[in-house]
Design a protein around this motif. Structure first.
Motif, PDB file in Angstrom:
ATOM      1  N   VAL A 165       3.453   8.998 -13.382  1.00  0.00           N
ATOM      2  CA  VAL A 165       2.906   7.976 -14.273  1.00  0.00           C
ATOM      3  C   VAL A 165       2.869   6.663 -13.503  1.00  0.00           C
ATOM      4  O   VAL A 165       3.896   6.202 -13.003  1.00  0.00           O
ATOM      5  CB  VAL A 165       3.747   7.816 -15.550  1.00  0.00           C
ATOM      6  N   THR A 166       1.677   6.119 -13.379  1.00  0.00           N
ATOM      7  CA  THR A 166       1.503   4.841 -12.680  1.00  0.00           C
ATOM      8  C   THR A 166       1.325   3.740 -13.707  1.00  0.00           C
ATOM      9  O   THR A 166       0.457   3.855 -14.584  1.00  0.00           O
ATOM     10  CB  THR A 166       0.256   4.894 -11.783  1.00  0.00           C
ATOM     11  N   ILE A 167       2.151   2.713 -13.609  1.00  0.00           N
ATOM     12  CA  ILE A 167       1.946   1.535 -14.462  1.00  0.00           C
ATOM     13  C   ILE A 167       1.457   0.393 -13.581  1.00  0.00           C
ATOM     14  O   ILE A 167       2.179  -0.078 -12.685  1.00  0.00           O
ATOM     15  CB  ILE A 167       3.239   1.126 -15.193  1.00  0.00           C
ATOM     16  N   ILE A 168       0.207   0.006 -13.795  1.00  0.00           N
ATOM     17  CA  ILE A 168      -0.346  -1.135 -13.074  1.00  0.00           C
ATOM     18  C   ILE A 168       0.079  -2.395 -13.809  1.00  0.00           C
ATOM     19  O   ILE A 168      -0.208  -2.551 -15.005  1.00  0.00           O
ATOM     20  CB  ILE A 168      -1.888  -1.065 -13.015  1.00  0.00           C
ATOM     21  N   LEU A 169       0.774  -3.265 -13.098  1.00  0.00           N
ATOM     22  CA  LEU A 169       1.201  -4.546 -13.677  1.00  0.00           C
ATOM     23  C   LEU A 169       0.109  -5.547 -13.342  1.00  0.00           C
ATOM     24  O   LEU A 169       0.094  -6.160 -12.280  1.00  0.00           O
ATOM     25  CB  LEU A 169       2.565  -4.923 -13.119  1.00  0.00           C
ATOM     26  N   GLY A 170      -0.836  -5.659 -14.258  1.00  0.00           N
ATOM     27  CA  GLY A 170      -2.083  -6.360 -13.960  1.00  0.00           C
ATOM     28  C   GLY A 170      -2.054  -7.831 -14.330  1.00  0.00           C
ATOM     29  O   GLY A 170      -2.233  -8.185 -15.488  1.00  0.00           O
ATOM     30  N   ASN A 171      -1.833  -8.668 -13.329  1.00  0.00           N
ATOM     31  CA  ASN A 171      -1.912 -10.111 -13.577  1.00  0.00           C
ATOM     32  C   ASN A 171      -3.167 -10.709 -12.950  1.00  0.00           C
ATOM     33  O   ASN A 171      -3.355 -11.926 -12.966  1.00  0.00           O
ATOM     34  CB  ASN A 171      -0.643 -10.843 -13.108  1.00  0.00           C
ATOM     35  N   GLY A 172      -4.024  -9.864 -12.378  1.00  0.00           N
ATOM     36  CA  GLY A 172      -5.307 -10.348 -11.857  1.00  0.00           C
ATOM     37  C   GLY A 172      -5.183 -11.304 -10.690  1.00  0.00           C
ATOM     38  O   GLY A 172      -6.083 -12.116 -10.439  1.00  0.00           O
ATOM     39  N   SER A 173      -4.097 -11.183  -9.953  1.00  0.00           N
ATOM     40  CA  SER A 173      -3.819 -12.200  -8.935  1.00  0.00           C
ATOM     41  C   SER A 173      -3.029 -11.621  -7.774  1.00  0.00           C
ATOM     42  O   SER A 173      -2.247 -10.696  -7.938  1.00  0.00           O
ATOM     43  CB  SER A 173      -2.991 -13.318  -9.587  1.00  0.00           C
ATOM     44  N   TYR A 174      -3.283 -12.163  -6.583  1.00  0.00           N
ATOM     45  CA  TYR A 174      -2.316 -12.015  -5.496  1.00  0.00           C
ATOM     46  C   TYR A 174      -1.223 -13.049  -5.783  1.00  0.00           C
ATOM     47  O   TYR A 174      -1.177 -14.121  -5.173  1.00  0.00           O
ATOM     48  CB  TYR A 174      -2.972 -12.322  -4.152  1.00  0.00           C
ATOM     49  N   GLY A 204       0.813  -1.211   0.000  1.00  0.00           N
ATOM     50  CA  GLY A 204       0.000   0.000   0.000  1.00  0.00           C
ATOM     51  C   GLY A 204       0.845   1.259   0.000  1.00  0.00           C
ATOM     52  O   GLY A 204       0.353   2.347   0.251  1.00  0.00           O
ATOM     53  N   MET A 205       2.131   1.114  -0.297  1.00  0.00           N
ATOM     54  CA  MET A 205       3.027   2.280  -0.284  1.00  0.00           C
ATOM     55  C   MET A 205       3.191   2.891  -1.668  1.00  0.00           C
ATOM     56  O   MET A 205       3.569   4.051  -1.786  1.00  0.00           O
ATOM     57  CB  MET A 205       4.388   1.843   0.259  1.00  0.00           C
ATOM     58  N   GLY A 206       2.903   2.139  -2.727  1.00  0.00           N
ATOM     59  CA  GLY A 206       3.286   2.561  -4.068  1.00  0.00           C
ATOM     60  C   GLY A 206       2.703   3.905  -4.503  1.00  0.00           C
ATOM     61  O   GLY A 206       3.434   4.871  -4.717  1.00  0.00           O
ATOM     62  N   MET A 207       1.411   3.967  -4.679  1.00  0.00           N
ATOM     63  CA  MET A 207       0.807   5.188  -5.219  1.00  0.00           C
ATOM     64  C   MET A 207       0.879   6.357  -4.231  1.00  0.00           C
ATOM     65  O   MET A 207       1.114   7.496  -4.649  1.00  0.00           O
ATOM     66  CB  MET A 207      -0.600   4.879  -5.709  1.00  0.00           C
ATOM     67  N   ASP A 240      10.267  18.760 -10.198  1.00  0.00           N
ATOM     68  CA  ASP A 240      10.873  18.859 -11.524  1.00  0.00           C
ATOM     69  C   ASP A 240      11.340  17.503 -12.063  1.00  0.00           C
ATOM     70  O   ASP A 240      11.949  17.447 -13.139  1.00  0.00           O
ATOM     71  CB  ASP A 240      12.063  19.828 -11.482  1.00  0.00           C
ATOM     72  N   ARG A 241      11.087  16.447 -11.306  1.00  0.00           N
ATOM     73  CA  ARG A 241      11.517  15.123 -11.783  1.00  0.00           C
ATOM     74  C   ARG A 241      10.294  14.282 -12.131  1.00  0.00           C
ATOM     75  O   ARG A 241       9.264  14.361 -11.460  1.00  0.00           O
ATOM     76  CB  ARG A 241      12.345  14.419 -10.691  1.00  0.00           C
ATOM     77  N   PRO A 242      10.404  13.432 -13.142  1.00  0.00           N
ATOM     78  CA  PRO A 242       9.283  12.530 -13.436  1.00  0.00           C
ATOM     79  C   PRO A 242       9.239  11.394 -12.417  1.00  0.00           C
ATOM     80  O   PRO A 242      10.281  10.848 -12.046  1.00  0.00           O
ATOM     81  CB  PRO A 242       9.616  11.998 -14.835  1.00  0.00           C
ATOM     82  N   VAL A 243       8.048  11.078 -11.955  1.00  0.00           N
ATOM     83  CA  VAL A 243       7.876   9.976 -11.004  1.00  0.00           C
ATOM     84  C   VAL A 243       7.131   8.841 -11.703  1.00  0.00           C
ATOM     85  O   VAL A 243       6.129   9.076 -12.389  1.00  0.00           O
ATOM     86  CB  VAL A 243       7.082  10.443  -9.760  1.00  0.00           C
ATOM     87  N   LEU A 244       7.675   7.656 -11.556  1.00  0.00           N
ATOM     88  CA  LEU A 244       7.106   6.476 -12.212  1.00  0.00           C
ATOM     89  C   LEU A 244       6.777   5.452 -11.132  1.00  0.00           C
ATOM     90  O   LEU A 244       7.672   5.006 -10.412  1.00  0.00           O
ATOM     91  CB  LEU A 244       8.142   5.924 -13.197  1.00  0.00           C
ATOM     92  N   THR A 245       5.517   5.100 -10.997  1.00  0.00           N
ATOM     93  CA  THR A 245       5.116   4.084 -10.022  1.00  0.00           C
ATOM     94  C   THR A 245       4.969   2.750 -10.737  1.00  0.00           C
ATOM     95  O   THR A 245       4.183   2.643 -11.677  1.00  0.00           O
ATOM     96  CB  THR A 245       3.767   4.439  -9.375  1.00  0.00           C
ATOM     97  N   LEU A 246       5.738   1.761 -10.289  1.00  0.00           N
ATOM     98  CA  LEU A 246       5.612   0.404 -10.825  1.00  0.00           C
ATOM     99  C   LEU A 246       4.799  -0.379  -9.803  1.00  0.00           C
ATOM    100  O   LEU A 246       5.281  -0.717  -8.725  1.00  0.00           O
ATOM    101  CB  LEU A 246       7.000  -0.196 -11.045  1.00  0.00           C
ATOM    102  N   GLN A 247       3.552  -0.623 -10.127  1.00  0.00           N
ATOM    103  CA  GLN A 247       2.556  -0.987  -9.141  1.00  0.00           C
ATOM    104  C   GLN A 247       1.880  -2.321  -9.485  1.00  0.00           C
ATOM    105  O   GLN A 247       1.229  -2.438 -10.511  1.00  0.00           O
ATOM    106  CB  GLN A 247       1.488   0.129  -9.094  1.00  0.00           C
ATOM    107  N   ALA A 248       2.024  -3.297  -8.603  1.00  0.00           N
ATOM    108  CA  ALA A 248       1.266  -4.541  -8.752  1.00  0.00           C
ATOM    109  C   ALA A 248      -0.219  -4.249  -8.557  1.00  0.00           C
ATOM    110  O   ALA A 248      -0.595  -3.285  -7.886  1.00  0.00           O
ATOM    111  CB  ALA A 248       1.752  -5.559  -7.720  1.00  0.00           C
TER     112      ALA A 248
END
Lengths: 536, 536
Positions: free
Chosen positions: A447-456, A402-405, A417-425
């Motif tokens: 920019v949030t990228i959800i890595l969506g595998n539909g699973s825990y 629960g820390m990512g976003m 001034d820096r781009p932030v990229l969230t790599l988020q399960a």
């Protein structure tokens, strides 16, 4: 029968309000931002905050967003963070990310409002034992009982936060502020002495130097502030001069990666891999890190990651110690040669984790701040970004999801001034999705990228490790890891963040380029095998 | 330097596993459902649960959903609830709704997994002091240390939960289960004695009877189980026979409203209204309720709701006491006449809170379970439903927001044949929106009405009450109450719940009729003045 004896009223006021004394003292200590989810008992703090341009008040719709943002802000801003929470239940909602802040040793003041002192004993409906709730995640807890003490207590909270962060023992200082302390006058701001860098332990440096000189093939295990440029350069010199190998802690608070700096591998999460990585050493020197232990226990499996007889040498947490060690063992000018890794090429075709990682590795921009809550997807992403331009990588230091976003909120506020990229399960995204609203409201470049595998997926992996238990076969327990049915494009839209869905590597590349080029937040749901809304 | 002395391994197993002993004991105690958000340390509990048809495992994507669902389930099912949480951070996320369960005195067993006993001392990354985190919201906390004790400890947890619920002192029993206790053999299920109804305190009944007979114009203040049909009938007889007035606690766990039962007003939330309501009595008899205190303190305002010299008489929490009191003071056959309230007519035109309340009052179906987290909108809704067919009303008993949509999950699981209606403020909806996913996954018959005013309206009200503080004017502090930008139709879609937006009274009536007629969940965003996504 009890006879009610009349009211206990608050004393009449006289002087600077307690809330003002708190805020002015925070300003003296360099605190410029408060991530807030206040309630009624914090209204005087809010009102005083609004009157002070010294403090930026970032509203969060859930306390876990506020504490996660404060953690990442503290990691990136190099000044203490603050969060404002409402009573015990609000603190409860913030605890999971306070746990991560504790393990990251982020310097942070958590302000927790409480009932008026004269009402507390009456046990109003929202009353709880806040001290007890705060203690497990806090290095320091205090309740201010009079406005006259508010400035002093705030200054001591800041000192405790800095000291705990420097010692690597946790830098969360929790200050409990009853509402009448905040609204009463008689307070004054306290000075906060400037921070001095922690000194090196000269004996520990000498001992470690001797170990490294006398024994071939030691391991130098790095963590904390040593994973910043100066520490990484010192480590590279030591390795070059002594033949020591380098390894980083599993989940650094902040890990700098940059062409010209050594890209040090991190301790792997799976028990067998961690054992394989650490089990072969007779001497390990720990610099800015504590000796690691297994994340979890398993039936019949070891509780230690080290070989019997392995000697553990603690250099200490101070970055100065590693510098002194390098100066002792490595002649000035010693330079390590670094393997230069290129960026991956842009793949095509249907998206897989490997292809998503390659797209990210190919496109991550210069000076990005990467907030990593990719969980089972992380190893691929770390590998694929080894050749990327300079960036900072923030990990889930305490393992509490629960820390990512929220972390992206804090990083973006700290580094506008820096781009932030969230790599988020996807599974862990659902603990604090409210962070997206603050990203939209504040117009943060995330920019949030959800890595969506539909699973825990981590639970599916762990279930597979459970041996000899009835019902352990994954088919029957499928219900616990299948989290399909989430549509993150719709969720993002619901919180005002524009979003898109990537089903191919080409989609992801195109959408990531576009998202990075535009100001403000964007979310991309990268549909991996197993993920995606059916029919969407 | 420390020398590592080798592994401390788990002992070899032999017998029924600890996890199985826990689950079989829960079954003996009538626990049929577990609302779960497990992690690695709970995998053996999950595996054993999957193997047992006696336990329904309802997966929740956030711990606050699990605890809120367990609370409402317990209120409606009249059997103990259970929740499964992962370590200290998972418990932390569940605490806000455990607080509500504590104040509602719901009987509940919170199972919290922990690290293996032999690993705990090594302080793995997710390690915390779970006992300390659990204590403030729990009536009972225990750590099971051996599989052989798992059955006994679970039985004692159930007894403690029931006892605390009956005493009105909180019914959350927290059982901490190290993973090796769960996976080790040597356990056995324990019997759980059947619950016996709590006896009345005969002296308290006699004293209250005398007070009510000797003094005209007493107040009979009702709460807990006395707000169910038998208690309400007894209260009506007492009022008729003695002239006592009736008032209910502010936020009952479960309040039955039904034609033929007295519709007893609840204590209002605003301090001035509560003072006006209670300040005129010399004698108040409390039946199933504790004497109320102000929700919050304000500068120079009283800390007590009672007049000086008011005598408070405690009849006790046992429902039998109120029945005995009625038998003492009211001749058999005494019946109160009830004012019969009709349903409101269906309004038309642009939606306002009053019109939304009228539509809900006109259409709420027979035997609905209403979960009320409407906050500032609640008084209108309570008034408009006074003439509705029989229904149960569940309140935010502890005042800790985030109970609404999770509560609907629990109510719908407990009462699959009844319609569940969530009356949900928009601000508080954002604490536990993940509940919608479980509503969709389980196909629960829940209609959620978001009362969307785009504001933390209660904070705006409270800020207006803050006097003489710099920056307190609402314009400058607007940033703290304006939560515009949320699109609940999109949020619901993101979690698989079909949804619609109502901008007129006619829209709301049409959509509510349709939502109630269809199986499964539905969400309606009722756009009130101030709410709604611009342009949507």
């Amino acid at each position: 029968m009890t006879t009610h004896g009349g009211d206990r009223r608050a004393p009449a006021p006289s002087g600077l309000r307690g809330a003002g004394a708190v805020l002015d003292t925070l300003a003296n200590g360099g605190v410029e931002v408060c991530f807030a989810n206040p309630g009624t008992s914090e209204m005087h703090l809010v009102a005083e905050m609004t009157a002070r341009p010294s403090m930026r008040n970032v509203l969060c719709l859930f306390e876990g967003v506020a504490t996660g943002a404060a953690d990442a802000y503290g990691r990136m801003a190099e000044r203490p963070a603050s969060a404002l929470l409402h009573l015990g239940p609000g603190l409860g909602n913030g605890l999971a990310n306070l746990h991560n802040a504790r393990r990251a040793s982020t310097a942070m003041v958590a302000l927790v409002g409480d009932h008026a002192t004269y009402l507390k004993d009456c046990d109003p409906p929202l009353n709880t034992d806040i001290e007890q709730l705060a203690a497990p995640m806090s290095a320091w807890v205090r309740r201010t009982t009079r406005a006259a003490e508010a400035g002093r207590d705030t200054a001591e909270a800041l000192l405790a936060a800095r000291a705990g962060a420097a010692a690597g023992t946790g830098g969360v200082a929790t200050l409990i502020l009853p509402s009448d302390v905040c609204w009463s006058e008689g307070g004054s701001a306290a000075e906060v002495p400037a921070a001095a860098p922690a000194p090196a332990d000269a004996d520990a440096v000498e001992r470690s130097a001797k170990i490294l000189r006398d024994n071939a093939g030691c391991l130098l295990f790095l963590g904390g502030a040593n994973l910043r440029p100066a520490g990484l350069r010192a480590a590279a010199r030591i390795a070059r001069a002594t033949g020591a190998e380098l390894l980083a802690e599993k989940s650094p608070a902040r890990h700098r990666r940059e062409p010209g700096l050594p890209d040090i591998a991190r301790l792997p999460y799976p028990l067998d891999e961690a054992l394989a990585r650490l089990g072969g050493y007779r001497h390990i020197v720990f610099a800015g890190a504590h000796p690691p232990v297994p994340f979890f226990g398993y039936p019949g499996r070891p509780s230690s990651l080290f070989a019997a007889g392995c000697e553990l040498h603690l250099l200490g947490m101070a970055p100065a110690a590693l510098q002194d060690l390098a100066d002792l063992v490595a002649p000035a000018g010693t330079r390590a040669s670094h393997h230069v890794t290129g960026r991956p090429g842009l793949p095509t075709g249907e998206l897989t984790l490997a292809k998503a990682a390659a797209v990210i590795g190919a496109l991550v921009p210069e000076e990005a701040v990467i907030v990593d809550e990719a969980i089972t997807c992380a190893p691929d992403l770390i590998a694929a970004t080894a050749g990327a331009p300079a960036h900072d990588w923030l990990c889930l230091s305490g393992g509490s999801i629960g820390m990512g976003m929220p972390g992206a909120v804090g990083a973006a506020v700290a580094c506008p001034d820096r781009p932030v990229l969230t790599l988020q399960a996807d599974g862990s995204a659902m603990y604090t999705p409210q962070a997206l609203w603050t990203q939209a409201r504040e117009g943060l470049n995330v920019v949030t990228i959800i890595l969506g595998n539909g699973s825990y997926a981590s639970l599916a992996d762990e279930l597979a490790r459970v041996e000899g238990v009835p019902g352990a076969d994954l088919g029957r327990t499928h219900g616990i890891s299948d989290i399909s049915g989430l549509d993150f494009v719709a969720l993002a839209a619901g919180m005002g963040v524009p979003a898109s869905r990537a089903r191919s590597a080409g989609d992801l590349a195109e959408q990531l380029r576009r998202a990075l080029a535009e100001p403000g937040p964007w979310l991309i749901e990268a549909v991996l095998p197993g993920g995606g809304v059916r029919g969407a």
